[in-house]
Design an enzyme around this catalytic site. Sequence first.
Site, PDB file in Angstrom:
ATOM      1  N   GLU A   1       0.821  -1.209   0.000  1.00 52.58           N
ATOM      2  CA  GLU A   1       0.000   0.000   0.000  1.00 52.58           C
ATOM      3  C   GLU A   1       0.860   1.267   0.000  1.00 52.58           C
ATOM      4  O   GLU A   1       0.512   2.255  -0.646  1.00 52.58           O
ATOM      5  CB  GLU A   1      -0.950  -0.001   1.204  1.00 52.58           C
ATOM      6  CG  GLU A   1      -2.070  -1.029   1.112  1.00 52.58           C
ATOM      7  CD  GLU A   1      -2.986  -0.803  -0.078  1.00 52.58           C
ATOM      8  OE1 GLU A   1      -3.086   0.348  -0.565  1.00 52.58           O
ATOM      9  OE2 GLU A   1      -3.600  -1.778  -0.530  1.00 52.58           O
TER      10      GLU A   1
ATOM     11  N   TYR B   1      -6.344   6.057   4.959  1.00 47.69           N
ATOM     12  CA  TYR B   1      -6.512   5.086   3.884  1.00 47.69           C
ATOM     13  C   TYR B   1      -5.660   3.840   4.132  1.00 47.69           C
ATOM     14  O   TYR B   1      -6.150   2.710   4.058  1.00 47.69           O
ATOM     15  CB  TYR B   1      -6.151   5.698   2.530  1.00 47.69           C
ATOM     16  CG  TYR B   1      -5.977   4.635   1.471  1.00 47.69           C
ATOM     17  CD1 TYR B   1      -7.085   4.029   0.897  1.00 47.69           C
ATOM     18  CD2 TYR B   1      -4.708   4.190   1.101  1.00 47.69           C
ATOM     19  CE1 TYR B   1      -6.936   3.017  -0.039  1.00 47.69           C
ATOM     20  CE2 TYR B   1      -4.550   3.181   0.178  1.00 47.69           C
ATOM     21  CZ  TYR B   1      -5.657   2.603  -0.383  1.00 47.69           C
ATOM     22  OH  TYR B   1      -5.503   1.589  -1.293  1.00 47.69           O
TER      23      TYR B   1
ATOM     24  N   ASP C   1      -9.545   5.895  -1.142  1.00 48.17           N
ATOM     25  CA  ASP C   1      -8.545   6.665  -1.882  1.00 48.17           C
ATOM     26  C   ASP C   1      -9.198   7.293  -3.108  1.00 48.17           C
ATOM     27  O   ASP C   1     -10.424   7.309  -3.236  1.00 48.17           O
ATOM     28  CB  ASP C   1      -7.371   5.769  -2.281  1.00 48.17           C
ATOM     29  CG  ASP C   1      -7.744   4.702  -3.303  1.00 48.17           C
ATOM     30  OD1 ASP C   1      -8.954   4.540  -3.609  1.00 48.17           O
ATOM     31  OD2 ASP C   1      -6.827   4.030  -3.812  1.00 48.17           O
TER      32      ASP C   1
END
Length: 370
Positions: A40, A123, A141
Amino acid sequence: MENLAAKAAFSRKLLEWYRASRRDLPWRRTRDPYHIWVSEIMLQQTRVETVIPYYERFMKRFPTPEALAAAPEEEVLKLWEGLGYYSRARNLHSAVREVCERYGGVVPDTREAIRSLKGVGDYTAGAILSIAYGKPEPAVDGNVMRVLSRCFLIADDIAKAGTRARMEELVRAMMPPDAAGDFTQALMELGATVCTPRAPRCGGCPVAEECAAHRQGIETELPVKSKAKPPRPEYRAAAVVRDRAGRILVRRRPDSGLLAGMWEIPHIWLDEEQREMADDGKMAFMRDALANEGIPARPLGRFGREEHVFSHIHWHMDVFEFAADGDFARGAPLPDRYRALEGQDGMDGLTFPNIFLRILRNVFGRHPPA
Protein backbone atom coordinates in the site's frame (compact mmCIF):
# COMPACT_ATOMS: atom_id res chain seq x y z
CA MET A 1 -29.07 4.29 -4.42
CA GLU A 2 -29.71 5.55 -0.91
CA ASN A 3 -32.02 2.63 -0.01
CA LEU A 4 -30.78 -0.54 1.64
CA ALA A 5 -31.80 -2.87 -1.18
CA ALA A 6 -29.82 -0.89 -3.75
CA LYS A 7 -26.75 -0.81 -1.52
CA ALA A 8 -26.99 -4.56 -0.97
CA ALA A 9 -27.22 -5.13 -4.73
CA PHE A 10 -24.19 -2.90 -5.29
CA SER A 11 -22.13 -4.86 -2.74
CA ARG A 12 -23.21 -8.27 -4.03
CA LYS A 13 -22.56 -7.53 -7.70
CA LEU A 14 -19.24 -5.84 -6.96
CA LEU A 15 -17.98 -8.80 -4.93
CA GLU A 16 -19.11 -11.35 -7.52
CA TRP A 17 -17.31 -9.43 -10.25
CA TYR A 18 -14.12 -9.03 -8.20
CA ARG A 19 -13.87 -12.67 -7.27
CA ALA A 20 -14.29 -13.70 -10.91
CA SER A 21 -12.19 -10.99 -12.58
CA ARG A 22 -9.56 -9.67 -10.17
CA ARG A 23 -5.99 -9.24 -11.33
CA ASP A 24 -3.40 -11.66 -9.96
CA LEU A 25 -1.16 -9.26 -8.05
CA PRO A 26 1.62 -10.50 -5.73
CA TRP A 27 0.27 -8.74 -2.63
CA ARG A 28 -3.10 -10.41 -3.16
CA ARG A 29 -1.53 -13.81 -2.54
CA THR A 30 -1.06 -13.09 1.15
CA ARG A 31 -2.88 -11.77 4.19
CA ASP A 32 0.33 -10.90 6.00
CA PRO A 33 -0.29 -7.39 7.35
CA TYR A 34 3.36 -6.37 6.88
CA HIS A 35 3.27 -7.39 3.20
CA ILE A 36 -0.04 -5.58 2.69
CA TRP A 37 1.42 -2.50 4.38
CA VAL A 38 4.49 -2.43 2.12
CA SER A 39 2.35 -2.79 -1.00
CA GLU A 40 0.00 0.00 0.00
CA ILE A 41 2.86 2.41 0.69
CA MET A 42 4.48 1.60 -2.66
CA LEU A 43 1.20 2.01 -4.51
CA GLN A 44 0.68 5.57 -3.29
CA GLN A 45 0.85 7.79 -6.40
CA THR A 46 2.49 4.95 -8.36
CA ARG A 47 1.10 2.63 -11.04
CA VAL A 48 0.63 -1.07 -10.30
CA GLU A 49 2.83 -2.10 -13.24
CA THR A 50 5.69 -0.03 -11.86
CA VAL A 51 5.29 -1.30 -8.31
CA ILE A 52 5.27 -5.06 -8.96
CA PRO A 53 9.03 -5.59 -9.55
CA TYR A 54 9.93 -3.20 -6.71
CA TYR A 55 7.59 -5.01 -4.33
CA GLU A 56 8.97 -8.42 -5.26
CA ARG A 57 12.61 -7.31 -4.82
CA PHE A 58 11.79 -5.54 -1.56
CA MET A 59 9.98 -8.51 -0.04
CA LYS A 60 12.71 -10.90 -1.12
CA ARG A 61 15.28 -8.78 0.72
CA PHE A 62 13.04 -7.78 3.65
CA PRO A 63 10.51 -10.62 4.09
CA THR A 64 9.71 -9.72 7.71
CA PRO A 65 9.41 -6.55 9.77
CA GLU A 66 12.53 -7.60 11.66
CA ALA A 67 14.55 -7.81 8.45
CA LEU A 68 13.52 -4.32 7.39
CA ALA A 69 14.02 -2.85 10.85
CA ALA A 70 17.59 -4.18 11.00
CA ALA A 71 18.59 -2.74 7.61
CA PRO A 72 20.50 0.54 7.25
CA GLU A 73 18.53 3.36 5.65
CA GLU A 74 20.92 3.53 2.69
CA GLU A 75 20.07 -0.04 1.69
CA VAL A 76 16.34 0.58 2.03
CA LEU A 77 16.54 3.70 -0.14
CA LYS A 78 18.64 1.92 -2.77
CA LEU A 79 15.94 -0.75 -3.18
CA TRP A 80 13.39 2.06 -3.43
CA GLU A 81 15.46 3.94 -6.02
CA GLY A 82 13.34 4.92 -9.02
CA LEU A 83 9.98 4.75 -7.21
CA GLY A 84 10.26 8.36 -6.08
CA TYR A 85 8.57 10.03 -3.09
CA TYR A 86 11.40 8.75 -0.89
CA SER A 87 9.79 10.00 2.31
CA ARG A 88 7.48 6.99 1.92
CA ALA A 89 10.45 4.63 2.31
CA ARG A 90 11.91 6.57 5.23
CA ASN A 91 8.56 6.68 7.04
CA LEU A 92 7.94 2.98 6.41
CA HIS A 93 11.40 2.10 7.71
CA SER A 94 10.88 4.20 10.85
CA ALA A 95 7.38 2.83 11.47
CA VAL A 96 8.46 -0.80 11.05
CA ARG A 97 11.21 -0.23 13.60
CA GLU A 98 8.56 1.07 15.98
CA VAL A 99 6.42 -2.01 15.34
CA CYS A 100 9.38 -4.22 16.23
CA GLU A 101 10.18 -2.24 19.36
CA ARG A 102 6.64 -1.69 20.68
CA TYR A 103 4.65 -4.61 19.29
CA GLY A 104 7.19 -7.42 18.97
CA GLY A 105 7.19 -7.26 15.18
CA VAL A 106 3.41 -7.75 14.90
CA VAL A 107 1.57 -5.05 12.95
CA PRO A 108 -1.14 -3.74 15.30
CA ASP A 109 -4.76 -4.55 14.48
CA THR A 110 -6.56 -1.48 15.81
CA ARG A 111 -7.11 1.77 13.94
CA GLU A 112 -5.79 3.88 16.80
CA ALA A 113 -2.52 1.96 17.08
CA ILE A 114 -1.82 1.55 13.39
CA ARG A 115 -2.84 5.14 12.63
CA SER A 116 -0.21 6.37 15.09
CA LEU A 117 2.63 4.88 13.04
CA LYS A 118 4.70 7.27 10.96
CA GLY A 119 3.42 7.65 7.40
CA VAL A 120 0.20 5.69 7.99
CA GLY A 121 -2.90 7.72 7.16
CA ASP A 122 -6.57 6.81 7.27
CA TYR A 123 -6.51 5.09 3.88
CA THR A 124 -3.48 2.89 4.61
CA ALA A 125 -4.81 2.01 8.05
CA GLY A 126 -8.16 0.98 6.57
CA ALA A 127 -6.49 -1.08 3.84
CA ILE A 128 -4.33 -3.03 6.28
CA LEU A 129 -7.14 -3.58 8.78
CA SER A 130 -9.68 -4.74 6.20
CA ILE A 131 -7.43 -6.75 3.86
CA ALA A 132 -5.07 -8.32 6.38
CA TYR A 133 -7.30 -8.54 9.46
CA GLY A 134 -10.77 -8.70 7.89
CA LYS A 135 -12.05 -5.78 9.94
CA PRO A 136 -14.89 -3.63 8.54
CA GLU A 137 -12.73 -0.51 8.21
CA PRO A 138 -13.02 1.69 5.09
CA ALA A 139 -10.04 2.49 2.86
CA VAL A 140 -11.05 5.43 0.70
CA ASP A 141 -8.55 6.66 -1.88
CA GLY A 142 -8.93 8.48 -5.19
CA ASN A 143 -10.12 5.40 -7.06
CA VAL A 144 -12.74 4.63 -4.44
CA MET A 145 -13.97 8.23 -4.25
CA ARG A 146 -14.42 8.27 -8.02
CA VAL A 147 -16.55 5.10 -7.90
CA LEU A 148 -18.67 6.36 -5.03
CA SER A 149 -19.10 9.84 -6.52
CA ARG A 150 -20.50 8.36 -9.71
CA CYS A 151 -22.54 5.49 -8.34
CA PHE A 152 -24.09 7.50 -5.52
CA LEU A 153 -24.20 10.84 -7.35
CA ILE A 154 -22.07 12.64 -4.76
CA ALA A 155 -21.22 16.04 -6.20
CA ASP A 156 -19.36 17.38 -3.17
CA ASP A 157 -15.70 18.33 -3.57
CA ILE A 158 -13.67 15.18 -2.88
CA ALA A 159 -10.70 17.33 -1.84
CA LYS A 160 -12.63 18.28 1.32
CA ALA A 161 -12.30 16.23 4.50
CA GLY A 162 -16.05 16.22 5.03
CA THR A 163 -16.67 14.51 1.69
CA ARG A 164 -14.13 11.82 2.47
CA ALA A 165 -15.73 11.25 5.88
CA ARG A 166 -19.16 10.87 4.26
CA MET A 167 -17.75 8.32 1.83
CA GLU A 168 -16.04 6.38 4.61
CA GLU A 169 -19.38 6.05 6.38
CA LEU A 170 -21.01 4.92 3.14
CA VAL A 171 -18.37 2.23 2.64
CA ARG A 172 -18.70 1.12 6.25
CA ALA A 173 -22.46 0.77 5.82
CA MET A 174 -22.11 -1.36 2.67
CA MET A 175 -19.12 -3.50 3.69
CA PRO A 176 -20.06 -7.15 4.29
CA PRO A 177 -18.72 -8.10 7.74
CA ASP A 178 -17.46 -11.46 6.43
CA ALA A 179 -15.79 -10.05 3.29
CA ALA A 180 -14.21 -6.77 4.33
CA GLY A 181 -10.91 -7.40 2.56
CA ASP A 182 -12.47 -8.45 -0.72
CA PHE A 183 -14.86 -5.51 -0.63
CA THR A 184 -12.03 -3.03 -0.08
CA GLN A 185 -10.04 -4.49 -2.96
CA ALA A 186 -13.11 -4.72 -5.18
CA LEU A 187 -13.72 -0.98 -4.87
CA MET A 188 -10.05 -0.28 -5.63
CA GLU A 189 -10.08 -2.69 -8.58
CA LEU A 190 -13.21 -1.18 -10.09
CA GLY A 191 -11.76 2.34 -9.90
CA ALA A 192 -8.39 1.26 -11.31
CA THR A 193 -9.60 -0.87 -14.21
CA VAL A 194 -13.20 0.07 -15.14
CA CYS A 195 -14.38 3.30 -13.52
CA THR A 196 -11.35 5.21 -14.78
CA PRO A 197 -10.99 9.02 -14.70
CA ARG A 198 -11.44 10.05 -18.35
CA ALA A 199 -12.96 7.13 -20.22
CA PRO A 200 -14.91 4.86 -17.86
CA ARG A 201 -15.79 1.48 -19.39
CA CYS A 202 -19.41 1.54 -18.33
CA GLY A 203 -20.29 -1.27 -20.74
CA GLY A 204 -18.15 -3.65 -18.71
CA CYS A 205 -19.07 -2.33 -15.28
CA PRO A 206 -20.70 -4.85 -12.91
CA VAL A 207 -22.67 -2.11 -11.13
CA ALA A 208 -23.67 0.01 -14.14
CA GLU A 209 -27.36 -0.57 -13.37
CA GLU A 210 -26.84 0.79 -9.87
CA CYS A 211 -24.80 3.81 -11.03
CA ALA A 212 -26.81 7.02 -10.81
CA ALA A 213 -24.29 9.05 -12.83
CA HIS A 214 -24.35 6.48 -15.65
CA ARG A 215 -28.14 6.54 -15.77
CA GLN A 216 -28.03 10.32 -16.17
CA GLY A 217 -25.12 10.26 -18.62
CA ILE A 218 -22.90 12.44 -16.43
CA GLU A 219 -20.28 9.90 -15.32
CA THR A 220 -17.40 11.90 -16.84
CA GLU A 221 -18.48 15.00 -14.89
CA LEU A 222 -17.79 13.31 -11.56
CA PRO A 223 -16.04 13.39 -9.20
CA VAL A 224 -15.85 17.09 -8.41
CA LYS A 225 -12.40 18.12 -7.20
CA SER A 226 -11.01 21.58 -6.61
CA LYS A 227 -7.73 22.17 -8.41
CA ALA A 228 -4.59 21.88 -6.36
CA LYS A 229 -2.03 24.65 -6.44
CA PRO A 230 0.47 23.85 -9.21
CA PRO A 231 4.07 23.11 -8.14
CA ARG A 232 6.24 26.19 -8.23
CA PRO A 233 8.93 26.22 -10.94
CA GLU A 234 12.59 26.25 -9.98
CA TYR A 235 15.42 26.67 -12.47
CA ARG A 236 18.82 25.08 -11.97
CA ALA A 237 22.15 24.54 -13.75
CA ALA A 238 23.94 21.22 -13.28
CA ALA A 239 27.48 20.10 -14.06
CA VAL A 240 28.60 16.74 -15.41
CA VAL A 241 32.25 17.01 -14.32
CA ARG A 242 34.46 14.38 -15.94
CA ASP A 243 38.15 13.66 -15.51
CA ARG A 244 40.46 12.29 -18.21
CA ALA A 245 39.56 8.69 -17.35
CA GLY A 246 35.83 9.36 -17.67
CA ARG A 247 35.06 9.38 -13.96
CA ILE A 248 32.03 11.50 -13.05
CA LEU A 249 31.75 13.67 -9.97
CA VAL A 250 28.74 13.24 -7.66
CA ARG A 251 27.91 14.63 -4.23
CA ARG A 252 25.77 13.68 -1.27
CA ARG A 253 22.84 15.91 -0.36
CA PRO A 254 22.41 17.31 3.17
CA ASP A 255 21.02 14.99 5.85
CA SER A 256 17.77 16.96 6.12
CA GLY A 257 15.32 18.56 3.72
CA LEU A 258 14.28 17.49 0.22
CA LEU A 259 15.86 14.18 -0.91
CA ALA A 260 17.90 14.09 2.30
CA GLY A 261 21.10 12.08 2.20
CA MET A 262 20.71 11.00 -1.43
CA TRP A 263 23.28 11.51 -4.21
CA GLU A 264 23.24 13.96 -7.10
CA ILE A 265 25.41 15.68 -9.66
CA PRO A 266 26.49 19.18 -8.59
CA HIS A 267 23.96 21.88 -9.43
CA ILE A 268 22.98 25.41 -8.47
CA TRP A 269 19.75 27.38 -8.25
CA LEU A 270 19.28 30.12 -10.87
CA ASP A 271 17.43 33.32 -10.07
CA GLU A 272 15.10 35.02 -12.56
CA GLU A 273 17.90 36.97 -14.23
CA GLN A 274 20.35 34.05 -14.39
CA ARG A 275 17.88 31.62 -15.95
CA GLU A 276 17.43 34.01 -18.91
CA MET A 277 21.16 34.04 -19.62
CA ALA A 278 22.78 32.28 -22.55
CA ASP A 279 24.57 28.99 -21.88
CA ASP A 280 27.96 30.72 -21.45
CA GLY A 281 26.61 32.76 -18.55
CA LYS A 282 25.05 29.76 -16.83
CA MET A 283 28.24 27.75 -17.23
CA ALA A 284 30.25 30.61 -15.74
CA PHE A 285 28.05 30.60 -12.64
CA MET A 286 28.37 26.82 -12.39
CA ARG A 287 32.16 26.99 -12.85
CA ASP A 288 32.45 29.55 -10.03
CA ALA A 289 30.23 27.44 -7.75
CA LEU A 290 32.43 24.39 -8.33
CA ALA A 291 35.58 26.40 -7.71
CA ASN A 292 34.14 27.66 -4.41
CA GLU A 293 33.78 24.03 -3.33
CA GLY A 294 37.36 23.22 -4.26
CA ILE A 295 36.69 21.68 -7.67
CA PRO A 296 38.41 23.52 -10.52
CA ALA A 297 36.81 22.58 -13.84
CA ARG A 298 36.54 23.95 -17.38
CA PRO A 299 33.13 24.26 -19.10
CA LEU A 300 32.78 22.35 -22.38
CA GLY A 301 29.19 22.99 -23.43
CA ARG A 302 25.58 21.94 -23.06
CA PHE A 303 24.82 18.28 -22.35
CA GLY A 304 21.03 18.43 -22.26
CA ARG A 305 17.99 19.42 -20.26
CA GLU A 306 15.94 17.53 -17.68
CA GLU A 307 12.77 18.20 -15.71
CA HIS A 308 11.27 16.64 -12.63
CA VAL A 309 8.01 17.39 -10.84
CA PHE A 310 7.83 16.91 -7.09
CA SER A 311 4.56 17.38 -5.22
CA HIS A 312 5.29 21.08 -4.65
CA ILE A 313 8.28 21.94 -6.90
CA HIS A 314 8.94 21.63 -10.63
CA TRP A 315 12.67 21.48 -11.40
CA HIS A 316 13.88 22.75 -14.79
CA MET A 317 17.53 21.75 -15.07
CA ASP A 318 20.04 22.78 -17.75
CA VAL A 319 22.89 20.26 -17.77
CA PHE A 320 26.40 21.18 -18.90
CA GLU A 321 29.61 19.23 -19.37
CA PHE A 322 32.82 20.22 -17.57
CA ALA A 323 36.37 18.89 -17.79
CA ALA A 324 38.06 18.50 -14.43
CA ASP A 325 41.53 19.94 -13.90
CA GLY A 326 43.45 16.73 -13.29
CA ASP A 327 42.59 13.16 -12.44
CA PHE A 328 40.21 12.37 -9.56
CA ALA A 329 42.08 9.16 -8.77
CA ARG A 330 45.54 10.78 -8.55
CA GLY A 331 44.90 14.37 -7.53
CA ALA A 332 44.12 16.01 -4.25
CA PRO A 333 41.39 14.43 -2.10
CA LEU A 334 37.87 15.38 -3.11
CA PRO A 335 35.94 17.76 -0.85
CA ASP A 336 33.60 16.30 1.76
CA ARG A 337 30.37 14.84 0.34
CA TYR A 338 31.94 14.33 -3.10
CA ARG A 339 32.81 11.07 -4.85
CA ALA A 340 33.98 10.08 -8.34
CA LEU A 341 32.03 7.35 -10.15
CA GLU A 342 33.80 4.91 -12.45
CA GLY A 343 30.93 3.88 -14.70
CA GLN A 344 27.40 2.83 -13.82
CA ASP A 345 28.69 0.10 -11.53
CA GLY A 346 29.95 2.87 -9.28
CA MET A 347 26.35 3.84 -8.61
CA ASP A 348 25.72 0.60 -6.70
CA GLY A 349 25.12 1.34 -3.06
CA LEU A 350 24.36 5.02 -3.73
CA THR A 351 20.76 6.19 -4.04
CA PHE A 352 19.99 8.80 -6.68
CA PRO A 353 16.73 10.69 -7.29
CA ASN A 354 15.13 9.94 -10.65
CA ILE A 355 16.27 13.11 -12.39
CA PHE A 356 19.93 12.33 -11.63
CA LEU A 357 19.52 8.66 -12.51
CA ARG A 358 18.37 9.73 -15.97
CA ILE A 359 21.27 12.13 -16.40
CA LEU A 360 23.92 9.66 -15.24
CA ARG A 361 22.62 6.79 -17.33
CA ASN A 362 22.68 9.10 -20.33
CA VAL A 363 26.22 10.22 -19.46
CA PHE A 364 27.61 6.71 -19.16
CA GLY A 365 25.70 5.62 -22.25
CA ARG A 366 27.33 8.34 -24.32
CA HIS A 367 30.77 8.29 -22.71
CA PRO A 368 31.79 4.98 -21.15
CA PRO A 369 34.79 5.37 -18.81
CA ALA A 370 38.23 4.54 -20.19
